[in-house]
Design an enzyme around this catalytic site. Structure first.
Site, short mmCIF file in Angstrom:
data_model
loop_
_atom_site.label_atom_id
_atom_site.label_comp_id
_atom_site.label_asym_id
_atom_site.label_seq_id
_atom_site.Cartn_x
_atom_site.Cartn_y
_atom_site.Cartn_z
CB CYS A 1 -0.91 0.01 1.23
SG CYS A 1 -2.27 1.20 1.04
CB CYS B 1 -1.84 4.96 3.37
SG CYS B 1 -1.84 3.42 4.29
CE LYS C 1 -7.82 -1.29 4.30
NZ LYS C 1 -6.41 -1.03 4.08
NE ARG D 1 -6.61 4.84 4.81
CZ ARG D 1 -5.61 5.71 4.80
NH1 ARG D 1 -5.56 6.63 3.85
NH2 ARG D 1 -4.68 5.68 5.73
CE LYS E 1 -7.33 -3.65 7.55
NZ LYS E 1 -6.43 -2.82 6.82
CB SER F 1 -4.96 -1.51 15.10
OG SER F 1 -5.76 -0.65 14.32
CE1 TYR G 1 -1.03 -5.15 14.52
CE2 TYR G 1 -3.44 -5.34 14.48
CZ TYR G 1 -2.26 -4.85 13.95
OH TYR G 1 -2.31 -4.04 12.83
C1 PBG Z 1 -2.89 0.18 4.79
C2 PBG Z 1 -3.46 -0.64 5.88
C3 PBG Z 1 -4.23 -0.26 6.97
C4 PBG Z 1 -4.41 -1.39 7.77
C5 PBG Z 1 -3.78 -2.43 7.12
N1 PBG Z 1 -3.22 -1.96 5.94
C6 PBG Z 1 -4.73 1.08 7.36
C7 PBG Z 1 -5.78 1.73 6.55
O1 PBG Z 1 -6.30 1.19 5.58
O2 PBG Z 1 -6.08 2.87 6.92
C8 PBG Z 1 -5.13 -1.45 9.08
C9 PBG Z 1 -4.69 -2.52 10.00
C10 PBG Z 1 -5.12 -2.38 11.41
O3 PBG Z 1 -5.90 -1.50 11.79
O4 PBG Z 1 -4.66 -3.20 12.21
N2 PBG Z 1 -3.81 0.67 3.87
#
Ligand code: PBG
Length: 328
Positions: free
Chosen positions: A119, A121, A194, A216, A247, A274, A313
């Protein structure tokens, strides 16, 4: 009292309960997401994710050793670069943080399986997952960049790539680039379904990847939708995805089940993100819930919904709890 069926008969003690379990969980199905940053000698705890750290490549090796000893078979690497720019250049350079970490890790622990998050970001100054055109993320301009990032990861030793950007057509773009360079045997795990989720908050703190403007929602999915997830999964499969991921996980178990049921020909992965980890940690720190039991229950729930792979995690702790026979 006549009652021919008494479900309690099969709950009488631990032996019979274990025997009739419908869901079995194994260490082999766990994947651990880990943050790697530039520098050396660094292992800094992430305030929003107690117990999780940002490691410099040298320190990452110690963590990998612990994971490997615990029986966690795979990791997913996230890079935190020193330099960000508009185009996310440090995502694909040969001496990028993920690329450097991968080379060292593969040499030290060749038996672990290395997946990389693909990615932009974490690498762009604006924090969006692609190349900007005005305030819009330009889908088609982003695709070659993603393919380039994926290729650079594989060249540095990644066993599998996992694009998380949610651009349309990225699986095909990455598949073509990998094949063109002789990596036709490297699998792609697509973050197919996602959602634009506030459960990613602690991750964005950890990776410094929050968008500097807007959100996003123009590329990640609206959480009101389930069938749109089926469409995303189907497209990614047609484009060459080997594994489909959903996800977040915990609040999206209906989606996990939908994808697992409809696409039994490929493995379904679920990413317990997370915010899910942070919620359990925070409530446990307050003494309001039992961390081990809630984390175990959550993991089993995700597998029960149909996941084949769990990205969490809690992977290292879960491996321990499985070994102790708390779950399994
Ligand atoms: C990158 C990405 C993200 C996560 C995984 N890959 C952040 C997002 O999309 O803002 C989130 C993982 C997590 O919250 O543990 N795009």
């Amino acid at each position: 009292m006549e009652m021919l069926q008494r479900p309690r008969r099969l709950r009488g003690n631990g032996v019979i309960r274990n025997m009739v379990r419908e869901t079995r969980i194994s260490k082999n199905s766990l994947m651990y997401p880990v943050f790697v940053r530039e520098g050396s000698g660094i292992e800094e705890e992430i305030p929003t994710l107690p117990g999780q750290f940002r490691y410099s490549p040298d320190k990452l090796l110690y963590k990998l050793e612990t994971l490997s000893k615990a029986g966690v078979p795979s990791v997913m690497l996230f890079g935190i670069p020193d330099h960000k720019d508009e185009w996310g250049t440090s995502a694909w350079v040969e001496d990028g943080v993920v690329q450097k970490a991968l080379r060292q890790a593969k040499e030290a622990f060749p038996n672990l399986y290395y997946v990389t998050d693909v990615c932009m970001c974490e690498y762009t100054s604006h924090g969006h997952c692609g190349i900007l055109c005005g305030h819009d993320v330009d889908n088609d301009k982003t695709l070659p960049r993603l393919a380039q990032i994926a290729l650079s990861h594989v060249q540095a030793g990644a066993d599998m790539v996992a694009p998380s950007d949610m651009m349309d057509g990225r699986i095909l773009a990455i598949r073509r680039e990998l094949d063109k360079n002789g990596y036709e045997n490297t699998p792609i795990m697509s973050y197919a379904v996602k959602y634009a989720s506030s459960f990613y908050g602690p991750f964005r703190e950890a990776a410094g990847s929050a968008p500097s403007f807007g959100d996003r929602k123009s590329y990640q999915m609206d959480f009101h939708n389930r069938m749109e997830g089926v469409k995303e999964a189907e497209l990614d499969l047609q484009e060459g995805a080997d594994i489909l991921m959903v996800k977040p996980a915990m609040a999206y178990l209906d989606v996990v089940k939908e994808i697992a049921d409809r696409f039994p020909m490929v493995p379904t992965a679920a990413y317990s993100v997370s915010g899910e980890y942070a919620m359990i940690k925070a409530a446990a720190q307050k003494g309001w819930i039992d961390e081990t039991q809630v984390a175990c229950e959550t993991a089993v729930n995700i597998f029960r919904a149909g996941a084949d792979i769990l990205i969490t995690y809690y992977a290292q702790e879960l491996a321990g709890w499985i070994a102790e026979g708390r779950i399994g």
